[in-house]
Scaffold this motif. Sequence first.
Motif, mmCIF file in Angstrom:
data_model
loop_
_atom_site.group_PDB
_atom_site.id
_atom_site.type_symbol
_atom_site.label_atom_id
_atom_site.label_comp_id
_atom_site.label_asym_id
_atom_site.label_seq_id
_atom_site.Cartn_x
_atom_site.Cartn_y
_atom_site.Cartn_z
ATOM 1 N N TRP A 140 0.841 -1.203 0.000
ATOM 2 C CA TRP A 140 0.000 0.000 0.000
ATOM 3 C C TRP A 140 0.874 1.251 0.000
ATOM 4 O O TRP A 140 1.846 1.339 0.745
ATOM 5 N N HIS B 288 -6.332 3.853 -14.790
ATOM 6 C CA HIS B 288 -6.284 3.675 -13.335
ATOM 7 C C HIS B 288 -7.693 3.332 -12.838
ATOM 8 O O HIS B 288 -8.674 3.877 -13.350
ATOM 9 N N LEU C 121 -9.190 3.644 -9.196
ATOM 10 C CA LEU C 121 -8.788 4.110 -7.874
ATOM 11 C C LEU C 121 -9.919 4.150 -6.850
ATOM 12 O O LEU C 121 -9.647 4.118 -5.646
ATOM 13 N N ASP C 122 -11.170 4.242 -7.291
ATOM 14 C CA ASP C 122 -12.240 4.340 -6.300
ATOM 15 C C ASP C 122 -13.425 3.437 -6.603
ATOM 16 O O ASP C 122 -14.497 3.599 -6.041
ATOM 17 N N GLU C 123 -13.222 2.465 -7.471
ATOM 18 C CA GLU C 123 -14.304 1.550 -7.829
ATOM 19 C C GLU C 123 -14.541 0.490 -6.753
ATOM 20 O O GLU C 123 -15.661 0.057 -6.529
ATOM 21 N N HIS C 124 -13.473 0.065 -6.082
ATOM 22 C CA HIS C 124 -13.560 -0.980 -5.057
ATOM 23 C C HIS C 124 -12.810 -0.512 -3.809
ATOM 24 O O HIS C 124 -11.659 -0.084 -3.912
ATOM 25 N N PRO C 125 -13.409 -0.620 -2.621
ATOM 26 C CA PRO C 125 -12.728 -0.138 -1.415
ATOM 27 C C PRO C 125 -11.517 -0.979 -0.998
ATOM 28 O O PRO C 125 -10.648 -0.497 -0.293
ATOM 29 N N GLN D 164 -6.855 -0.707 -5.258
ATOM 30 C CA GLN D 164 -6.652 0.290 -6.312
ATOM 31 C C GLN D 164 -5.646 -0.323 -7.279
ATOM 32 O O GLN D 164 -4.725 -1.017 -6.850
#
Length: 125
Positions: free
Chosen positions: A75, A95, A97-101, A104
């Motif tokens: 990370w 990229h 970056l915010d589709e899955h918590p 990334q």
Amino acid sequence: MPLPKITLGAVNIEAADPEALATFWTAVTGSGRESSGGSVYLPPAQPGGLAMFFQPLTGPRPDRQTMHLDLTVPWGERRIEVARLEKLGATTRWHVLDEHPHVQWTTMADPEGNLFCLAEHPPKP
């Protein structure tokens, strides 16, 4: 019933220029290399690491890639590694970056256009 004892021996990639593509992936993985008869083997750089085998392309490259590597970095190191891989000849494609918590990633292409992802997972609480 016992589980099978299957492990991944190596990822095999056909390449227009096996030596050049192996040079790129040697720099990516930190592996050594063994060349023989136009093919190149990269043993794992560490125990449990990724082994790769590059051989000459035997036919036309498919129009669509149906498989790709998902590589993982700690990370907070994805951007640094993306920049390093771009300097080695990879190109950034997109990229996520915010589709899955829980992850990334950056999808990239190696010098011959083979896609791979570079992912990082946030620390678990």
